[in-house]
Design an enzyme around this catalytic site. Structure first.
Site, PDB file in Angstrom:
ATOM      1  N   MET A   1      38.722  53.500  36.040  1.00 50.32           N
ATOM      2  CA  MET A   1      39.796  52.760  36.691  1.00 50.32           C
ATOM      3  C   MET A   1      41.133  52.932  35.983  1.00 50.32           C
ATOM      4  O   MET A   1      42.017  52.077  36.083  1.00 50.32           O
ATOM      5  CB  MET A   1      39.425  51.273  36.769  1.00 50.32           C
ATOM      6  N   SER A   2      41.294  54.035  35.271  1.00 51.73           N
ATOM      7  CA  SER A   2      42.533  54.251  34.518  1.00 51.73           C
ATOM      8  C   SER A   2      42.774  55.750  34.338  1.00 51.73           C
ATOM      9  O   SER A   2      42.104  56.577  34.956  1.00 51.73           O
ATOM     10  CB  SER A   2      42.449  53.577  33.142  1.00 51.73           C
TER      11      SER A   2
ATOM     12  N   SER B   1      38.556  50.586  27.017  1.00 54.85           N
ATOM     13  CA  SER B   1      37.635  49.448  26.883  1.00 54.85           C
ATOM     14  C   SER B   1      36.594  49.667  25.787  1.00 54.85           C
ATOM     15  O   SER B   1      35.876  50.667  25.790  1.00 54.85           O
ATOM     16  CB  SER B   1      36.897  49.215  28.203  1.00 54.85           C
TER      17      SER B   1
ATOM     18  N   HIS C   1      30.813  44.747  32.939  1.00 56.84           N
ATOM     19  CA  HIS C   1      31.839  45.050  31.948  1.00 56.84           C
ATOM     20  C   HIS C   1      31.284  44.879  30.535  1.00 56.84           C
ATOM     21  O   HIS C   1      31.681  45.597  29.610  1.00 56.84           O
ATOM     22  CB  HIS C   1      33.049  44.124  32.154  1.00 56.84           C
TER      23      HIS C   1
ATOM     24  N   HIS D   1      40.757  44.332  25.510  1.00 52.86           N
ATOM     25  CA  HIS D   1      42.052  45.009  25.380  1.00 52.86           C
ATOM     26  C   HIS D   1      42.999  44.084  24.616  1.00 52.86           C
ATOM     27  O   HIS D   1      43.408  43.038  25.111  1.00 52.86           O
ATOM     28  CB  HIS D   1      42.618  45.352  26.761  1.00 52.86           C
TER      29      HIS D   1
ATOM     30  N   ALA E   1      36.760  54.283  29.052  1.00 49.94           N
ATOM     31  CA  ALA E   1      35.336  54.092  29.302  1.00 49.94           C
ATOM     32  C   ALA E   1      35.087  54.514  30.744  1.00 49.94           C
ATOM     33  O   ALA E   1      35.852  54.162  31.636  1.00 49.94           O
ATOM     34  CB  ALA E   1      34.961  52.631  29.101  1.00 49.94           C
TER      35      ALA E   1
ATOM     36  N   HIS F   1      46.086  47.994  33.784  1.00 49.62           N
ATOM     37  CA  HIS F   1      45.454  48.688  34.900  1.00 49.62           C
ATOM     38  C   HIS F   1      46.104  48.280  36.221  1.00 49.62           C
ATOM     39  O   HIS F   1      46.620  47.168  36.361  1.00 49.62           O
ATOM     40  CB  HIS F   1      43.953  48.341  34.987  1.00 49.62           C
TER      41      HIS F   1
ATOM     42  N   TYR G   1      44.505  47.477  38.855  1.00 45.29           N
ATOM     43  CA  TYR G   1      43.774  46.360  39.459  1.00 45.29           C
ATOM     44  C   TYR G   1      44.189  44.992  38.914  1.00 45.29           C
ATOM     45  O   TYR G   1      43.827  43.962  39.483  1.00 45.29           O
ATOM     46  CB  TYR G   1      42.255  46.550  39.311  1.00 45.29           C
ATOM     47  N   GLU G   2      44.938  44.977  37.832  1.00 48.34           N
ATOM     48  CA  GLU G   2      45.424  43.697  37.308  1.00 48.34           C
ATOM     49  C   GLU G   2      46.583  43.147  38.136  1.00 48.34           C
ATOM     50  O   GLU G   2      47.038  42.028  37.881  1.00 48.34           O
ATOM     51  CB  GLU G   2      45.847  43.868  35.848  1.00 48.34           C
TER      52      GLU G   2
ATOM     53  N   ASN H   1      28.171  53.974  30.903  1.00 50.49           N
ATOM     54  CA  ASN H   1      27.092  53.610  31.830  1.00 50.49           C
ATOM     55  C   ASN H   1      26.964  54.736  32.848  1.00 50.49           C
ATOM     56  O   ASN H   1      27.880  55.538  33.016  1.00 50.49           O
ATOM     57  CB  ASN H   1      27.392  52.290  32.547  1.00 50.49           C
TER      58      ASN H   1
END
Length: 276
Positions: free
Chosen positions: A212-213, A31, A249, A62, A114, A84, A86-87, A236
């Site tokens: 998340m990846s 990201s 995001h 992306h 990220a 990902h 979550y998609e 962050n």
């Protein structure tokens, strides 16, 4: 899982119908970290939609293209945008790109992402070399029958992140005067950000950063014989580290962009120096 290998062969045929490019190195851009793609000497660009059975990236920031070309004089296959869990994709689809890199000829893969900083000495904009990971919060990508063409049923994960590649990154950072952190990365399913209680638990488990990846891709990459290197951009601080600071995001993308030049220079030097 015989169908997984058949799907991979169909995807490989799609790519080979457009290019005979054989990469040395695979690269996944996370990201807000797509700036490197703009400076790549691209020989061929293939949209994910043009590859048979390939998952499509749906997340802002992306791009969704496979780029084939040179970075620092080395032959690279770069994912400009990843997919990902979550998609809504099953894990076999999430790790399809890294497996395809291997079938295309890559010997090593650089995974970038990220991440949220859990280690309280970290600051947004820091880069973290991944030394190990925690994978227990997402399904293992190897669950199910094992396609022997890809790798063994029970692959060793003692050293997922290749020591020699990590040393190459550290030397590159020293050459450029870049302060790079090192630590353990933990993958969650997403897409919701973690709660402060979860972050406290992750810290007690030894995690330095969360995202998340990457972990699922690293497991699949090791399974199929790729050497793996992972680098996180701390975009962050994770929930609860900084009181009353919500996560977004947009913040992830913006911090990624600000750190982009430093990250890009580090990746270029690393790619230049990798010994395969």
């Amino acid at each position: 899982m015989a169908e997984i290998y058949e799907e991979l062969k169909a995807a490989l045929a799609s790519v080979r119908s457009k290019t005979d490019f054989v990469p040395e190195i695979g690269l996944t851009l996370g990201s807000g970290l797509g700036s490197l793609a703009e400076s790549m000497d691209v020989e061929c660009r293939i949209n994910y939609r043009e590859i048979a059975g390939f998952p499509i990236s749906t997340v802002a920031g992306h791009d969704g293209s496979f780029l084939f070309g040179k970075i620092a004089g080395r032959r690279v296959a770069a994912m400009s945008g990843r997919v990902h869990y979550y998609e809504g994709y099953p894990m076999k689809k999430v790790v399809m790109p890294v497996r395809l890199m291997r079938l295309l000829g890559a010997q090593a893969v650089l995974l970038t992402n990220a991440a949220g900083g859990i280690n309280q000495t970290f600051r947004p904009g820091d880069l973290m070399l991944i030394t190990d990971h925690i994978s227990q919060f997402v399904p293992d990508p190897l669950i199910g029958s094992n396609p022997e063409e890809l790798g063994p049923r029970f692959p060793d994960m003692t050293c997922v992140y290749d020591r020699e590649l990590r040393e190459t990154v550290l030397r590159a950072a020293e050459m450029q005067g870049t302060n790079i952190r090192q630590g353990v990365y933990l993958q969650t399913a997403g897409p919701a950000y973690e709660t402060p209680a979860e972050i406290r638990m992750f810290r007690s488990m030894g995690a330095d950063a969360v995202g998340m990846s990457t972990v699922c891709e690293a497991i699949a990459a090791r399974h199929c014989g790729l050497r793996v290197c992972g680098i996180s951009c701390i975009t962050n601080m994770a929930a609860g580290i900084l009181p009353d600071q919500p996560l977004s995001h947009e913040e992830v993308q913006e911090t990624g962009r600000k750190a982009g030049r430093k990250f890009e220079d580090l990746l270029k030097q690393t790619i230049r120096d990798i010994s395969l």
